[in-house]
Design an enzyme around this catalytic site. Structure first.
Site, PDB file in Angstrom:
ATOM      1  N   GLY A 186       0.689  -1.458  -0.162  1.00  0.00           N
ATOM      2  CA  GLY A 186      -0.055   0.071  -0.010  1.00  0.00           C
ATOM      3  C   GLY A 186       0.978   1.295   0.075  1.00  0.00           C
ATOM      4  O   GLY A 186       0.395   2.201   0.172  1.00  0.00           O
ATOM      5  N   GLU A 189       0.906   3.813  -5.176  1.00  0.00           N
ATOM      6  CA  GLU A 189      -0.559   3.697  -5.764  1.00  0.00           C
ATOM      7  C   GLU A 189      -0.641   2.692  -6.683  1.00  0.00           C
ATOM      8  O   GLU A 189       0.430   2.304  -7.452  1.00  0.00           O
ATOM      9  CB  GLU A 189      -0.673   5.187  -6.730  1.00  0.00           C
ATOM     10  CG  GLU A 189      -0.674   6.548  -5.689  1.00  0.00           C
ATOM     11  CD  GLU A 189      -1.827   6.417  -4.702  1.00  0.00           C
ATOM     12  OE1 GLU A 189      -2.813   6.135  -5.073  1.00  0.00           O
ATOM     13  OE2 GLU A 189      -1.637   6.954  -3.548  1.00  0.00           O
ATOM     14  N   LYS A 204       6.605  19.034  -4.403  1.00  0.00           N
ATOM     15  CA  LYS A 204       6.802  19.243  -2.925  1.00  0.00           C
ATOM     16  C   LYS A 204       8.044  20.135  -2.941  1.00  0.00           C
ATOM     17  O   LYS A 204       8.081  21.153  -2.020  1.00  0.00           O
ATOM     18  CB  LYS A 204       7.381  17.903  -2.104  1.00  0.00           C
ATOM     19  CG  LYS A 204       5.995  17.072  -1.962  1.00  0.00           C
ATOM     20  CD  LYS A 204       6.626  15.437  -1.471  1.00  0.00           C
ATOM     21  CE  LYS A 204       5.218  14.674  -1.322  1.00  0.00           C
ATOM     22  NZ  LYS A 204       5.710  13.213  -1.307  1.00  0.00           N
ATOM     23  N   GLY A 303       0.842   8.686   4.755  1.00  0.00           N
ATOM     24  CA  GLY A 303      -0.059   7.666   5.712  1.00  0.00           C
ATOM     25  C   GLY A 303      -0.999   8.537   6.324  1.00  0.00           C
ATOM     26  O   GLY A 303      -1.079   9.644   6.549  1.00  0.00           O
TER      27      GLY A 303
END
Ligand SMILES: NC(=O)c1ccc[n+]([C@@H]2O[C@H](COP(=O)([O-])OP(=O)(O)OC[C@H]3O[C@@H](n4cnc5c(N)ncnc54)[C@H](OP(=O)(O)O)[C@@H]3O)[C@@H](O)[C@H]2O)c1
Length: 328
Positions: A186, A189, A204, A303
């Site tokens: 997980g 993606e 970012k 997360g």
């Protein structure tokens, strides 16, 4: 105690995390922040999707229902992509609402104009969660910029890429095998393009550039390269020489020429590099400042709870910056 109305835009991984924190930590937040936060509405694409964790009457797919909430003090935005997120936040700010976002794709492009608009309307914009998830990079940079001049920022800004490189070295995996492993866990993606192409780290980095240097380099001039061309043979040879591949986003300012230069690419580094020891899905940012020297922050870059925690912390900071919350 003052009650404060809150709305959440997006109820996926991050939006659900914000909701959970606001519910589960309600009494701690009351005690620490001195206000009682009440979720008034949650915006989603599809309000008919079964969502066991939220009352159906809170859900809507109409932004107007959020804009119409009287005395709405803050919105936590965790939807995906540039639009309609930008337009929604722009309108909310115009209405006098504070906004907190995790949406780096939107914020890398529109952060400046949202902040300018917020200043005009006497509200604040929180964006800690847009870079390195739960790692307090924005706060730290904001603080040190009060006294320091930042010269260079180097970051491991994509946990999936770092995880893959760590597995290629530690477990001798090929790139495709390590990517599959990241997807199973997980971390990546279903469509991992943004992670492994370097695009996620690039967005970012642009947010960090804007904060540190008050400008971004021209996006066309930034060489963005992902990790997909690194072979297990290259990783093996690097390891034998005591070196490691890391996917590093760098932005620096030459204060003599005024030029801001950035790159996003895999780099081969040795033990002396501040990002050498960053393993697994961690993110890290090494900030080089004139007075402080180099400070490196490391932690969970994504997360549900780390990202949502950064967003709720942003609200705490807003309250300490102004006591002008709208109470109901
Ligand atoms: N996941 C992370 O760890 C993480 C970390 C840092 C930053 N972020 C950023 O946080 C944001 C959210 O990420 P996520 O992982 O939580 O995404 P996600 O799980 O895909 O959830 C997205 C949510 O937004 C809703 N949504 C999407 N488009 C919408 C629209 N046009 N109008 C209304 N609602 C809309 C979806 O509604 P439905 O539920 O009806 O589909 C869903 O609830 C992204 O910008 C991401 O880059 C994520």
């Amino acid at each position: 105690m003052k009650k404060v109305k809150v709305a959440i835009l997006g109820f996926g991984t991050v939006g659900q995390g914000v909701y959970r924190i606001l519910i589960e930590k309600r009494s701690q937040l009351k005690q620490m922040l001195g206000v009682d936060l009440e979720v008034a509405k949650i915006l989603v694409s599809n309000p008919n999707k079964p969502r066991p964790h939220a009352a159906k009457e809170l859900l809507t797919n109409q932004i107007e229902e959020i804009l119409d909430i009287p005395n709405l003090d803050v919105v936590f935005e965790a939807i995906v992509g540039e639009e309609p997120a930008y337009q929604y936040l722009d309108r909310l700010i115009e209405k006098g609402c504070n906004v907190i976002t995790a949406n780096k794709v939107m914020f890398s492009k529109h952060g400046k104009s949202l902040q300018e608009k917020a200043a005009k309307h006497g509200v604040q914009v929180g964006f800690e969660a847009t870079v390195a998830g739960g790692v307090p990079v924005i706060k730290t940079m904001d603080n040190l910029l009060r006294v320091n001049k930042v010269q260079r920022i180097q970051g491991i800004l994509n946990g999936t890429s770092n995880y893959i490189l760590t597995q290629m070295r530690g477990r001798g995996m090929a790139f495709e095998e390590a990517l599959e492993d990241a997807q199973k866990l997980g971390y990546a993606e279903a469509d991992p393009y943004n992670d492994i192409s370097g695009q996620d780290a690039f967005r970012k980095l642009m947010i960090l550039s804007e904060l540190a240097f008050k400008e971004q380099p021209d996006w066309k001039d930034v060489k963005v390269q992902g990790i997909n061309e690194i072979t297990s043979q290259q990783v093996k040879e690097a390891t034998e020489k005591g070196m490691r591949y890391r996917h590093i986003a760098v932005v620096q300012k030459n204060y003599k020429t005024g030029e801001v230069h950035a790159t996003v690419r895999p780099e081969l580094i040795d033990q002396s590099h501040p990002l050498y020891s960053i393993e697994e899905v961690n993110n890290a940012v090494a900030i080089e400042a004139d007075l402080l020297g180099t400070v490196t922050l490391v932690g969970p870059g994504a997360g549900m709870l780390p990202t949502a925690s950064a967003m709720v912390e942003d609200y705490g900071d807003m309250l300490t910056k102004t006591k002008n919350v709208i109470s109901i």
